[in-house]
Design an enzyme around this catalytic site. Structure first.
Site, PDB file in Angstrom:
ATOM      1  N   HIS A   1       1.645   5.342  -2.453  1.00 43.97           N
ATOM      2  CA  HIS A   1       0.681   5.666  -3.393  1.00 43.97           C
ATOM      3  C   HIS A   1       2.589   6.608  -4.137  1.00 43.97           C
ATOM      4  O   HIS A   1       2.539   8.033  -3.519  1.00 43.97           O
ATOM      5  CB  HIS A   1      -0.182   7.468  -2.757  1.00 43.97           C
ATOM      6  CG  HIS A   1      -1.319   7.275  -1.977  1.00 43.97           C
ATOM      7  ND1 HIS A   1      -2.704   7.393  -2.418  1.00 43.97           N
ATOM      8  CD2 HIS A   1      -1.290   6.167  -0.518  1.00 43.97           C
ATOM      9  CE1 HIS A   1      -3.584   6.476  -1.520  1.00 43.97           C
ATOM     10  NE2 HIS A   1      -2.950   5.573  -0.212  1.00 43.97           N
TER      11      HIS A   1
ATOM     12  N   HIS B   1       0.696  -1.029   0.293  1.00 38.82           N
ATOM     13  CA  HIS B   1      -0.004  -0.089  -0.500  1.00 38.82           C
ATOM     14  C   HIS B   1       0.915   1.794   0.011  1.00 38.82           C
ATOM     15  O   HIS B   1       1.601   1.597   0.784  1.00 38.82           O
ATOM     16  CB  HIS B   1      -0.895   0.139   1.275  1.00 38.82           C
ATOM     17  CG  HIS B   1      -2.469   0.948   0.830  1.00 38.82           C
ATOM     18  ND1 HIS B   1      -3.514   0.777   0.707  1.00 38.82           N
ATOM     19  CD2 HIS B   1      -1.902   2.425   0.956  1.00 38.82           C
ATOM     20  CE1 HIS B   1      -3.772   1.915   1.205  1.00 38.82           C
ATOM     21  NE2 HIS B   1      -3.071   3.094   0.994  1.00 38.82           N
TER      22      HIS B   1
ATOM     23  N   ASP C   1       2.230   3.672   2.602  1.00 41.55           N
ATOM     24  CA  ASP C   1       1.175   4.371   2.592  1.00 41.55           C
ATOM     25  C   ASP C   1       2.389   5.399   2.101  1.00 41.55           C
ATOM     26  O   ASP C   1       1.412   6.093   0.646  1.00 41.55           O
ATOM     27  CB  ASP C   1       0.396   5.081   3.512  1.00 41.55           C
ATOM     28  CG  ASP C   1      -0.727   4.853   2.958  1.00 41.55           C
ATOM     29  OD1 ASP C   1      -1.299   5.587   1.874  1.00 41.55           O
ATOM     30  OD2 ASP C   1      -2.081   5.129   4.022  1.00 41.55           O
TER      31      ASP C   1
ATOM     32  N   GLU D   1     -10.546   4.915   7.058  1.00 40.76           N
ATOM     33  CA  GLU D   1      -9.557   5.848   7.445  1.00 40.76           C
ATOM     34  C   GLU D   1     -10.374   7.371   8.210  1.00 40.76           C
ATOM     35  O   GLU D   1      -9.810   7.567   8.433  1.00 40.76           O
ATOM     36  CB  GLU D   1      -9.100   5.921   6.970  1.00 40.76           C
ATOM     37  CG  GLU D   1      -7.454   6.431   7.061  1.00 40.76           C
ATOM     38  CD  GLU D   1      -6.152   6.562   5.400  1.00 40.76           C
ATOM     39  OE1 GLU D   1      -7.127   6.983   5.203  1.00 40.76           O
ATOM     40  OE2 GLU D   1      -5.098   7.287   5.889  1.00 40.76           O
TER      41      GLU D   1
ATOM     42  N   GLN E   1      -9.455   9.539  -4.447  1.00 42.98           N
ATOM     43  CA  GLN E   1      -9.185  10.671  -3.998  1.00 42.98           C
ATOM     44  C   GLN E   1     -10.082  11.200  -2.890  1.00 42.98           C
ATOM     45  O   GLN E   1     -10.809  11.516  -1.679  1.00 42.98           O
ATOM     46  CB  GLN E   1      -7.562  11.146  -4.001  1.00 42.98           C
ATOM     47  CG  GLN E   1      -7.080  12.196  -2.800  1.00 42.98           C
ATOM     48  CD  GLN E   1      -6.692  11.020  -1.750  1.00 42.98           C
ATOM     49  OE1 GLN E   1      -6.078  11.108  -1.851  1.00 42.98           O
ATOM     50  NE2 GLN E   1      -7.604  11.045  -0.823  1.00 42.98           N
TER      51      GLN E   1
ATOM     52  N   HIS F   1      -9.743   2.085   0.173  1.00 42.70           N
ATOM     53  CA  HIS F   1      -9.529   2.265   1.452  1.00 42.70           C
ATOM     54  C   HIS F   1     -10.993   2.284   3.048  1.00 42.70           C
ATOM     55  O   HIS F   1     -11.654   3.478   2.116  1.00 42.70           O
ATOM     56  CB  HIS F   1      -8.720   4.309   1.339  1.00 42.70           C
ATOM     57  CG  HIS F   1      -7.338   4.450   0.964  1.00 42.70           C
ATOM     58  ND1 HIS F   1      -7.417   4.170  -0.024  1.00 42.70           N
ATOM     59  CD2 HIS F   1      -6.480   5.040   1.135  1.00 42.70           C
ATOM     60  CE1 HIS F   1      -6.185   3.790  -0.309  1.00 42.70           C
ATOM     61  NE2 HIS F   1      -5.199   5.172   0.542  1.00 42.70           N
TER      62      HIS F   1
HETATM   63 FE   FE2 Z   1      -3.871   5.430   1.387  1.00 44.08          FE
END
Ligand code: FE2
Length: 428
Positions: free
Chosen positions: A71, A69, A323, A227, A166, A224
Site C-alpha cells: 500500500h 502486494h 503489505d 483477512e 479500504q 483483500h
Molecule cells: Fe493489503
C-alpha cells in the site's frame, strides 16, 4: 553490458549474457573467459555503468523480485497520528482514518513517501510492484499521486495500481461511484474487502460488483479476502466462483485469505474444487498476518496465515508480499522481499529440502504470474534485460544469509548496485 561467470537460477553450470538495446541478446554457457581480465568483479561495482563487463564470480542471477502486494499511499506513516497499540487490523484501519482527517493528504507528500519506499525496494531487487490505493479517501489525492508516479517511473520500475475500497464498497456512501472514478482515471486492477463490509450480503454483492467492473474495464482483480481469523469468513468461495463463472481466474488474485488458516479440513477440501477450477492466484503477507492476526484469542493462538504449503501442493500459484512498510498496520519493514520470504517459510512449515529449492519462486516468478507479466518477465533471449545478481552461489545460500542484491538491472540499465558489507572476526 556483458555479464560473465554467473549461475542462472534453474540451470546447471556457469553462463554469460550479452545485453544491448534493453534486451537479452545472447545467453550461453560460459565460453570466452578472455574478457575476465578487464571485467569488473561483481562485489566491486559501485560507479554506475551500463557498459561494463561484469564478472559475477559464480554468483546467482535470476529474474527480479516482484512485490505483489503493498500500500504505497500508506507507507512511512507509522506513528502518525499515533501508533497502533492493539496491533489489530481494525485499529490499523481506524488509525489510517484518523491520519486521513488529521494530516491533510497532499499529492507531493504521498509521492515522496512512495518514492522512498520504492527506493528501498529497488535496493533489495524489486522491479515490479503492485500497490493498492485507498479509493474511499474522498480527495483522491492518493490515486492521483500514485498514477503520476506510475507514469514517471515507467521503464525504470513498473507499478500496477489496485482500486482498494479500504472502508468497503457498499459500506461507504457513494462507494460504487468512487470505484468507478478510480477505474476511469486509469487504475489497473479492481480491489475489494468483502469481509469488512457491514453484512454477508454486502460482501457478496461487492464481489459481484468488482467482477462487473473488471469486465467493463477489462481489468485484473485483486481482492483483500477473508483477512481475519473468523472461520466463518468465507468470501473466497464467492470470489473463486465469480472468477470461474466469468473466466477471469488467471487475472484474479485472492490476497491474505487468513481465515483459511482456521477453516476445518472438511470445508477446505471442498473449497479446493472451485479454487482449482477457477485457476485464481493467491497472495499471502506473512510478516503482516503473523503480526495482525490471532489478536483476539487466548492461548493457544492461531497463526492467521493462509495455507501456503497446501495451496502450492494443489498446483495453485501463491506469491508473498510485504503489505506494509512502517504504516498503521505494521510498524517496521525494510522493503526486502527476502525478509518476508524468511517469515513465510518459517510460519508455513516450508523449510524442507524441496521447499527450499522452490522458495525464491514465492517472491519472483509467482509474483510475476499474479501481475500477469507474461513474456515481459524471465531470463530468456529476446526478453527485456531485467535481472538481479545475488551475493550467493545458490538458492540455499541466498535464503540462509538473506543475501544482498549486488546488481539490479532493468531494461538493460542498472537500477541499483550494492557492495556487500564485510566483517572481520578475530580469535575464534
Ligand atoms: Fe493489503
Amino acid at each position: 553490458m556483458h555479464i560473465q561467470q554467473c549461475r542462472i537460477r534453474g540451470k546447471e553450470g556457469l553462463w554469460e549474457l550479452e545485453i544491448s538495446d534493453g534486451r537479452f541478446q545472447k545467453i550461453r554457457p560460459q565460453q570466452a573467459p578472455a574478457e575476465l581480465a578487464t571485467a569488473v568483479p561483481a562485489d566491486q561495482i559501485f560507479a554506475r555503468s551500463d557498459q561494463d563487463c561484469i564478472n559475477a564470480q559464480g554468483r546467482l542471477l535470476l529474474p527480479p523480485f516482484v512485490e505483489p502486494h503493498i500500500h504505497l499511499d500508506c507507507v512511512l506513516t507509522a506513528g502518525q497520528p499515533h501508533y497502533n497499540m492493539s496491533g489489530t487490523l481494525f485499529e490499523g484501519i481506524s488509525t489510517w482514518d484518523e491520519y486521513k482527517t488529521q494530516v491533510p493528504l497532499e499529492v507531493a507528500a504521498i509521492k515522496d513517501r512512495a518514492r522512498q519506499a520504492l527506493r528501498l525496494m529497488a535496493e533489495y531487487g524489486v522491479q515490479f510492484v503492485r500497490s493498492h490505493v485507498d479509493v474511499t479517501e474522498a480527495s483522491f489525492k492518493g490515486v492521483q499521486a500514485l498514477l503520476e508516479l506510475r507514469e514517471e517511473l515507467r521503464g525504470t520500475m513498473e507499478i500496477q495500481l489496485v482500486a482498494f475500497p479500504q472502508n468497503g464498497i457498499l459500506s461507504t456512501r457513494g462507494g460504487k461511484e468512487l470505484m468507478i472514478r478510480a477505474m476511469e482515471m486509469g487504475v489497473d486492477c479492481v480491489g475489494g474487502i468483502p469481509h469488512y463490509e457491514f453484512s454477508r450480503d454486502y460482501g457478496v454483492d461487492s464481489l459481484k460488483f468488482i467482477f462487473d467492473l473488471a469486465e467493463k474495464y477489462d481489468a485484473m482483480v485483486d481482492v483483500h479476502c477473508d483477512e481475519m481469523d473468523d472461520e466463518q469468513s468465507r468470501y473466497l468461495e464467492v470470489l473463486a466462483t465469480e472468477a470461474w463463472e466469468r473466466g477471469w481466474g488467471p487475472r484474479t488474485v485472492a490476497a491474505h485469505t487468513c481465515a483459511m488458516g482456521s477453516y476445518n479440513d472438511s470445508y477446505y477440501n471442498k473449497l479446493l474444487r472451485v479454487l482449482q477450477a477457477s485457476g485464481i492466484h493467491f497472495n499471502a503477507c506473512p510478516t503482516e498476518s503473523i503480526h495482525l492476526q490471532g489478536r483476539t484469542e487466548p492461548y493457544p493462538k492461531r497463526r492467521g496465515i493462509t495455507r501456503i504449503k497446501e495451496l502450492s501442493s494443489a498446483g495453485l500459484n501463491v506469491a508473498l508480499g510485504q503489505d506494509s512498510i512502517a504504516d498503521p498496520w505494521y510498524p517496521i519493514g525494510t522493503g526486502n522481499p527476502l525478509r518476508v520470504l524468511d517469515m513465510g517459510l518459517h510460519v508455513g512449515h516450508l523449510l524442507g529440502y524441496q521447499d527450499i529449492s522452490h522458495a525464491l519462486d514465492f517472491i519472483s516468478v509467482n509474483g510475476a504470474r499474479n501481475l500477469c507479466l507474461g513474456d515481459q518477465y524471465g531470463i530468456m533471449e529476446g526478453r527485456p534485460a531485467d535481472f538481479i545478481l545475488l551475493d550467493a552461489k545458490d538458492d540455499y545460500e541466498a535464503l540462509r544469509f538473506l543475501s544482498p542484491v549486488l546488481l539490479s538491472v532493468h531494461n538493460g540499465k542498472i537500477l541499483a548496485q550494492k557492495q556487500p558489507a564485510r566483517a572481520a572476526v578475530y580469535d575464534i
